[in-house]
Design a protein around this motif. Structure first.
Motif, mmCIF file in Angstrom:
data_model
loop_
_atom_site.group_PDB
_atom_site.id
_atom_site.type_symbol
_atom_site.label_atom_id
_atom_site.label_comp_id
_atom_site.label_asym_id
_atom_site.label_seq_id
_atom_site.Cartn_x
_atom_site.Cartn_y
_atom_site.Cartn_z
ATOM 1 N N ASN A 20 4.025 3.374 4.218
ATOM 2 C CA ASN A 20 4.651 3.386 2.896
ATOM 3 C C ASN A 20 4.057 2.310 1.994
ATOM 4 O O ASN A 20 3.831 2.540 0.807
ATOM 5 C CB ASN A 20 6.165 3.175 3.030
ATOM 6 N N LYS A 21 3.827 1.138 2.571
ATOM 7 C CA LYS A 21 3.211 0.052 1.793
ATOM 8 C C LYS A 21 1.816 0.441 1.317
ATOM 9 O O LYS A 21 1.469 0.302 0.147
ATOM 10 C CB LYS A 21 3.117 -1.226 2.634
ATOM 11 N N MET A 22 1.012 0.918 2.260
ATOM 12 C CA MET A 22 -0.369 1.235 1.939
ATOM 13 C C MET A 22 -0.475 2.461 1.035
ATOM 14 O O MET A 22 -1.301 2.502 0.123
ATOM 15 C CB MET A 22 -1.163 1.459 3.224
ATOM 16 N N ASN A 23 0.358 3.460 1.298
ATOM 17 C CA ASN A 23 0.322 4.668 0.467
ATOM 18 C C ASN A 23 0.727 4.365 -0.966
ATOM 19 O O ASN A 23 0.220 4.978 -1.905
ATOM 20 C CB ASN A 23 1.240 5.751 1.050
ATOM 21 N N TYR A 24 1.659 3.409 -1.129
ATOM 22 C CA TYR A 24 2.067 3.033 -2.482
ATOM 23 C C TYR A 24 0.880 2.442 -3.242
ATOM 24 O O TYR A 24 0.621 2.801 -4.397
ATOM 25 C CB TYR A 24 3.209 2.028 -2.423
ATOM 26 N N LEU A 25 0.161 1.525 -2.589
ATOM 27 C CA LEU A 25 -1.002 0.906 -3.238
ATOM 28 C C LEU A 25 -2.062 1.952 -3.556
ATOM 29 O O LEU A 25 -2.638 1.971 -4.650
ATOM 30 C CB LEU A 25 -1.591 -0.179 -2.338
ATOM 31 N N LYS A 26 -2.320 2.836 -2.592
ATOM 32 C CA LYS A 26 -3.355 3.851 -2.796
ATOM 33 C C LYS A 26 -2.934 4.919 -3.795
ATOM 34 O O LYS A 26 -3.791 5.572 -4.394
ATOM 35 C CB LYS A 26 -3.704 4.508 -1.452
ATOM 36 N N SER A 27 -1.635 5.117 -3.983
ATOM 37 C CA SER A 27 -1.176 6.101 -4.968
ATOM 38 C C SER A 27 -1.490 5.639 -6.384
ATOM 39 O O SER A 27 -1.623 6.445 -7.294
ATOM 40 C CB SER A 27 0.325 6.343 -4.816
ATOM 41 N N ILE A 28 -1.596 4.339 -6.562
ATOM 42 C CA ILE A 28 -1.910 3.784 -7.879
ATOM 43 C C ILE A 28 -3.417 3.632 -8.055
ATOM 44 O O ILE A 28 -3.981 3.995 -9.076
ATOM 45 C CB ILE A 28 -1.197 2.433 -8.085
ATOM 46 N N ASN A 29 -4.077 3.077 -7.030
ATOM 47 C CA ASN A 29 -5.536 2.976 -7.059
ATOM 48 C C ASN A 29 -6.091 3.840 -5.932
ATOM 49 O O ASN A 29 -6.163 3.423 -4.779
ATOM 50 C CB ASN A 29 -5.980 1.521 -6.882
ATOM 51 N N GLN A 30 -6.472 5.055 -6.281
ATOM 52 C CA GLN A 30 -6.904 6.014 -5.274
ATOM 53 C C GLN A 30 -8.241 5.647 -4.641
ATOM 54 O O GLN A 30 -8.621 6.211 -3.619
ATOM 55 C CB GLN A 30 -6.987 7.412 -5.894
ATOM 56 N N ASN A 31 -8.970 4.703 -5.233
ATOM 57 C CA ASN A 31 -10.249 4.263 -4.684
ATOM 58 C C ASN A 31 -10.101 3.113 -3.690
ATOM 59 O O ASN A 31 -11.091 2.629 -3.150
ATOM 60 C CB ASN A 31 -11.182 3.810 -5.808
ATOM 61 N N MET A 32 -8.884 2.688 -3.455
ATOM 62 C CA MET A 32 -8.649 1.526 -2.600
ATOM 63 C C MET A 32 -8.947 1.841 -1.138
ATOM 64 O O MET A 32 -8.598 2.897 -0.625
ATOM 65 C CB MET A 32 -7.193 1.071 -2.740
ATOM 66 N N GLN A 33 -9.617 0.884 -0.473
ATOM 67 C CA GLN A 33 -9.857 0.975 0.965
ATOM 68 C C GLN A 33 -9.158 -0.194 1.652
ATOM 69 O O GLN A 33 -9.245 -1.329 1.181
ATOM 70 C CB GLN A 33 -11.351 0.935 1.279
ATOM 71 N N ILE A 34 -8.485 0.101 2.767
ATOM 72 C CA ILE A 34 -7.742 -0.932 3.480
ATOM 73 C C ILE A 34 -8.316 -1.073 4.881
ATOM 74 O O ILE A 34 -8.388 -0.096 5.640
ATOM 75 C CB ILE A 34 -6.242 -0.610 3.524
#
Length: 445
Positions: free
Chosen positions: A100-114
């Motif tokens: 949920n944490k990571m999906n939230y970040l990626k939902s805003i910046n779809q180019n994000m890599q974790i």
């Protein structure tokens, strides 16, 4: 019926307009990275300093870094993932919470890599010794790599960042050559396995004596990126004089020409490392000292140690605490022109640190020397709440502006504005559809 049908068409048309509007705006707000420079940020959930702050990774501006290293996990001697008793452990135990944490970040910046960080400095000896044991044979290496890959796939990581903190203290001098060979062999196999899964590998190297412990050419070839931590020089030395911990260049008056980022980077490249995949590590923390004489405050002045048996580890000060201290007290702030960093003093206290100006100079150095980008270590040590003035995250913002050419806060604000506008349009559409439906029902009656 005709009126109702027209209302449905109107609603569909509104939704199409909303979708087009969102996609067009999103292109300009998210996919505007025209620079080839990379920024990797580290969030160290195992750090004792992280636990003292109110930082929550979910509240982080997701445009701070396209690449986020979330650390750290450990490796046991039998090559099994060790989560340790940390905040990271809590997240990994509750995979839904983490996703949920990571999906939230990626939902805003779809180019994000974790990426998952392996190792770190909270358990340095344990990590190095366990890794060395786990890579000494082909069978052990394969077992550990498969365990890491399984963990990464389970939690949907985009890759891994391997960080051995000061391994020279955990390896006997007569075993260094063996370690170099084993580590290079392991990296080669690890990178091949990761690339087969479309994952990336970052190797984080302590910069003080990297060419003694590692083979730069092999590490560069067998890593997607190498992050050189160009700060905390002479951290474990009992220096008699002040030595700036984060100097970009050497001090001409200092006989030690090695304790600076420029020397570390150029030495790494001269020994076979590649500039094109090298990340310059930058840390938003200060180092404090007690000066021996109140009237001698410039770098190189004598230090007064409280305990001659060991260096005081409490001289570490995160920027979010440091900036408040400098703002509230009558500290004198100076700029060391030769080394391109600030320092401050008050009475017998002395601090070296980073500020907007020094980060900007380091970003210019990255561009001038054709490095891959920068590594920000750690994101939670920046002024993430903006307590020392707006905007928040002042240091990572400067790094973004200089390397990427965009303002991260503008991106974040723009995304929130778009979503708010969509909500308004949807409410407007529904209101009109309801009105049309009511009108249609009256006509039928």
């Amino acid at each position: 019926m005709k009126s109702t049908y027209s209302g449905v068409l109107y609603f569909i048309d509104c939704l199409a307009t909303i979708r087009s509007f969102y996609l067009i705006r999103l292109v300009f707000t998210i996919d505007d990275n025209k620079s080839d420079k990379k920024i990797f940020c580290l969030h160290d959930a195992t750090s004792s300093y992280s636990k003292l702050t109110n930082f929550d990774i979910k509240s982080m501006n997701p445009f701070l870094c396209r690449n986020l290293i979330y650390g750290y996990i450990g490796i046991s001697q039998n090559g099994v993932i060790d989560l340790r008793s940390t905040e990271f452990n809590k997240d990994m135990d509750n995979s839904t919470r983490f996703r949920n944490k990571m999906n939230y970040l990626k939902s805003i910046n779809q180019n994000m890599q974790i990426l998952a960080g392996i190792g770190g400095c909270s358990f340095p000896d344990e990590t190095t010794e366990n890794l060395l044991f786990s890579i000494e044979t082909t069978t052990k290496r394969s077992k550990m790599i498969n365990n890491i890959l399984k963990f990464g796939q389970q939690h949907h990581f985009n890759g891994f960042a391997l960080h051995l903190c000061n391994p020279e203290f955990s390896i006997e001098s007569d075993n260094l050559n063996n370690f170099r060979k084993l580590f290079s062999t392991f990296l080669k196999a690890f990178k091949q396995m990761l690339h087969a899964k479309n994952l990336i590998l970052v190797t984080i190297i302590q910069s003080e004596i990297p060419t003694i412990v590692y083979h730069p050419k092999h590490v560069s070839n067998f890593s997607d990126y190498v992050l050189l931590t160009t700060y905390d020089f002479d951290k474990f030395k009992m220096n008699e004089n002040i030595n700036i911990h984060n100097a970009l260049y050497k001090n001409p008056q200092d006989l030690d020409a090695k304790s600076n980022a420029d020397y570390a980077i150029k030495t790494w490249i001269a020994k076979g490392g590649k500039a094109e995949n090298l990340l310059m590590g930058i840390s938003p923390h200060g180092r404090s000292f007690n000066i021996k004489f109140q009237n001698k405050t410039e770098p190189g002045s004598p230090i007064k140690w409280n305990d001659n048996s060991e260096i005081n580890s409490n001289n570490f000060i995160p920027y979010n605490q440091l900036c408040k201290r400098l703002d509230l007290s009558n500290w004198i702030i100076k700029w060391q022109e030769d080394q391109k960093v600030p320092y401050a003093y008050k009475n017998f206290k002395w601090i070296s640190f980073e500020n907007r100006r020094s980060i900007e100079v380091k970003a210019e150095y990255i561009i001038k020397n054709n490095l891959a980008g920068g590594g920000f270590m750690n994101v939670e040590n920046d002024d993430f709440e903006g307590t020392c003035g707006k905007p928040n995250y002042p240091l990572i913002r400067i790094l973004n502006q200089k390397l990427i050419g965009v303002d991260i806060e503008d991106r974040f604000d723009e995304d929130r504005k778009i979503k708010k506008e969509i909500v308004i349009l949807i409410k407007f559409s529904r209101k009109n559809i309801n009105a049309m439906s009511e009108s249609s029902e009256k006509n039928i009656a």
